[in-house]
Scaffold this motif. Structure first.
Motif, PDB file in Angstrom:
ATOM      1  N   ARG A 168       0.820  -1.224   0.000  1.00 39.36           N
ATOM      2  CA  ARG A 168       0.000   0.000   0.000  1.00 39.36           C
ATOM      3  C   ARG A 168       0.849   1.267   0.000  1.00 39.36           C
ATOM      4  O   ARG A 168       0.541   2.232  -0.684  1.00 39.36           O
ATOM      5  CB  ARG A 168      -0.939   0.013   1.208  1.00 39.36           C
ATOM      6  CG  ARG A 168      -1.848  -1.185   1.258  1.00 39.36           C
ATOM      7  CD  ARG A 168      -2.775  -1.153   2.454  1.00 39.36           C
ATOM      8  NE  ARG A 168      -4.045  -0.522   2.118  1.00 39.36           N
ATOM      9  CZ  ARG A 168      -4.487   0.590   2.664  1.00 39.36           C
ATOM     10  NH1 ARG A 168      -3.774   1.201   3.570  1.00 39.36           N
ATOM     11  NH2 ARG A 168      -5.636   1.083   2.313  1.00 39.36           N
ATOM     12  N   ASP A 193       5.601   1.874  14.523  1.00 40.60           N
ATOM     13  CA  ASP A 193       5.302   1.058  15.706  1.00 40.60           C
ATOM     14  C   ASP A 193       6.540   0.971  16.594  1.00 40.60           C
ATOM     15  O   ASP A 193       6.438   0.920  17.811  1.00 40.60           O
ATOM     16  CB  ASP A 193       4.834  -0.339  15.274  1.00 40.60           C
ATOM     17  CG  ASP A 193       3.536  -0.270  14.473  1.00 40.60           C
ATOM     18  OD1 ASP A 193       2.471  -0.386  15.070  1.00 40.60           O
ATOM     19  OD2 ASP A 193       3.611  -0.037  13.245  1.00 40.60           O
ATOM     20  N   ARG A 226       4.573 -15.151   7.013  1.00 36.25           N
ATOM     21  CA  ARG A 226       5.271 -14.183   6.163  1.00 36.25           C
ATOM     22  C   ARG A 226       6.729 -14.558   5.986  1.00 36.25           C
ATOM     23  O   ARG A 226       7.346 -14.246   4.981  1.00 36.25           O
ATOM     24  CB  ARG A 226       5.172 -12.788   6.789  1.00 36.25           C
ATOM     25  CG  ARG A 226       3.745 -12.356   7.001  1.00 36.25           C
ATOM     26  CD  ARG A 226       3.665 -11.038   7.702  1.00 36.25           C
ATOM     27  NE  ARG A 226       4.635 -10.086   7.168  1.00 36.25           N
ATOM     28  CZ  ARG A 226       4.570  -8.802   7.393  1.00 36.25           C
ATOM     29  NH1 ARG A 226       3.599  -8.299   8.110  1.00 36.25           N
ATOM     30  NH2 ARG A 226       5.481  -8.004   6.913  1.00 36.25           N
TER      31      ARG A 226
HETATM   32  N1  UDP Z   1      -1.135   0.352   8.319  1.00 35.50           N
HETATM   33  C1  UDP Z   1      -1.755   1.552   8.035  1.00 35.50           C
HETATM   34  N2  UDP Z   1      -2.870   1.540   7.258  1.00 35.50           N
HETATM   35  C2  UDP Z   1      -3.390   0.397   6.738  1.00 35.50           C
HETATM   36  C3  UDP Z   1      -2.722  -0.826   7.010  1.00 35.50           C
HETATM   37  C4  UDP Z   1      -1.596  -0.805   7.795  1.00 35.50           C
HETATM   38  O1  UDP Z   1      -1.325   2.605   8.483  1.00 35.50           O
HETATM   39  O2  UDP Z   1      -4.401   0.477   6.045  1.00 35.50           O
HETATM   40  C5  UDP Z   1       0.057   0.386   9.190  1.00 35.50           C
HETATM   41  C6  UDP Z   1      -0.017  -0.504  10.412  1.00 35.50           C
HETATM   42  O3  UDP Z   1      -0.713   0.150  11.448  1.00 35.50           O
HETATM   43  C7  UDP Z   1       1.452  -0.724  10.717  1.00 35.50           C
HETATM   44  C8  UDP Z   1       2.084  -0.706   9.319  1.00 35.50           C
HETATM   45  O4  UDP Z   1       1.159  -0.080   8.462  1.00 35.50           O
HETATM   46  O5  UDP Z   1       1.948   0.355  11.470  1.00 35.50           O
HETATM   47  C9  UDP Z   1       2.314  -2.093   8.730  1.00 35.50           C
HETATM   48  O6  UDP Z   1       3.306  -2.717   9.361  1.00 35.50           O
HETATM   49  P1  UDP Z   1       3.814  -4.129   8.849  1.00 35.50           P
HETATM   50  O7  UDP Z   1       4.806  -4.604   9.828  1.00 35.50           O
HETATM   51  O8  UDP Z   1       2.657  -5.020   8.509  1.00 35.50           O
HETATM   52  O9  UDP Z   1       4.477  -3.689   7.455  1.00 35.50           O
HETATM   53  P2  UDP Z   1       5.738  -4.225   6.649  1.00 35.50           P
HETATM   54  O10 UDP Z   1       6.928  -3.926   7.505  1.00 35.50           O
HETATM   55  O11 UDP Z   1       5.517  -5.657   6.394  1.00 35.50           O
HETATM   56  O12 UDP Z   1       5.694  -3.405   5.387  1.00 35.50           O
END
Ligand code: UDP
Length: 244
Positions: A168, A193, A226
């Motif tokens: 996204r 986070d 994952r």
């Molecule tokens: N998140 C967001 N909006 C959405 C979906 C996810 O802001 O519609 C945020 C979610 O709260 C988290 C981050 O995107 O803080 C996703 O973290 P993740 O560890 O899944 O991401 P990756 O490191 O795999 O890209």
């Protein structure tokens, strides 16, 4: 060292660079006001990109795709085109925040849940008091609305960190990129986070041993599915190697 060129790993064009060289180059671009799109790609992202042509083309249109994860470095060595080092997205974000503080750049944070982003904003302000935090928004806005993009286009921050998780975050950046005049845009996954203190980063020794992924797995076992992307990625690299 030869840098500035790209190394293709399973169809994804990675920047052949080090953390230090990259930071210098990005600093120069930000100082000049050049618009920049950075993708930090781990094996999971590479595997996903190979299953989604639209996403792959977005990633390869970015200015820099960097090797976030030891898996990508191993893959690059197996293919005979070694990348010099891993550049964790979180570390690059920290480097950029520190540089922003030194140069009093403006910063915008987009993504994560409301309480997480609010705490992250508080921590960034406290740790980097000289950078200008010109705005922020949580990551649960209406995808069809361009309200957030319009706000960023108007404020023209130097740095925009987008933490919506992949794919996204990269899709959001690509969708609105043409409407911005300047700024460095970078997808940072779950980094807010960590910035907010909601998720702890692995202790340094685990990072040094390149076992950050294992620490994360122990702390958040729900991520195990994952993690399967890594063996899949290595097997795909082996197939790729044997083609040549
Ligand atoms: N998140 C967001 N909006 C959405 C979906 C996810 O802001 O519609 C945020 C979610 O709260 C988290 C981050 O995107 O803080 C996703 O973290 P993740 O560890 O899944 O991401 P990756 O490191 O795999 O890209």
């Amino acid at each position: 060292m030869m840098t500035g060129n790209k190394v293709k790993i399973l169809n994804v064009d990675f920047q052949n660079t080090t953390r230090e060289l990259l930071l210098n180059e990005l600093t120069e671009r930000i100082t000049k006001g050049d618009k920049t799109f950075v993708v930090t790609a781990n094996p999971e992202i590479v595997m996903y990109a190979n299953s989604d042509p639209e996403y792959l083309s977005i990633v390869n249109k970015s200015d820099y795709t960097i090797a976030d994860g030891i898996g990508v470095i191993i893959g690059s060595k197996m293919l005979g085109t070694p990348l010099p080092e891993r550049i964790p997205g979180f570390d690059l974000m920290q480097d950029l925040l520190e540089t922003a503080n030194k140069n009093e750049w403006s910063v915008y944070l987009l993504g994560a849940k409301k309480d997480v982003i609010e705490k992250a904003v508080e921590n960034v302000k406290e740790r980097h008091p000289k950078l200008k935090l010109v705005g922020w928004n949580d990551g649960y806005f209406n995808w069809e609305s361009s309200k957030v993009a319009d706000e960023i286009a108007k404020k023209q921050p130097d740095l925009i960190f987008v933490a919506l998780g992949f794919p996204r975050q990269e899709m959001w950046i690509a969708k609105h990129f043409a409407s911005f005049n300047k700024g460095l845009f970078m997808g940072v996954g779950g980094s807010f986070d960590v910035l907010s203190g909601h998720v702890k980063r692995s202790p340094e020794i685990w990072q040094k041993l390149h076992l950050e992924w294992f620490y994360r797995l122990l702390k958040q076992p729900s991520r195990w599915r994952r993690m399967l992307a890594l063996p899949d990625f290595i097997i795909k690299v082996l197939f790729e190697k044997n083609k040549h």
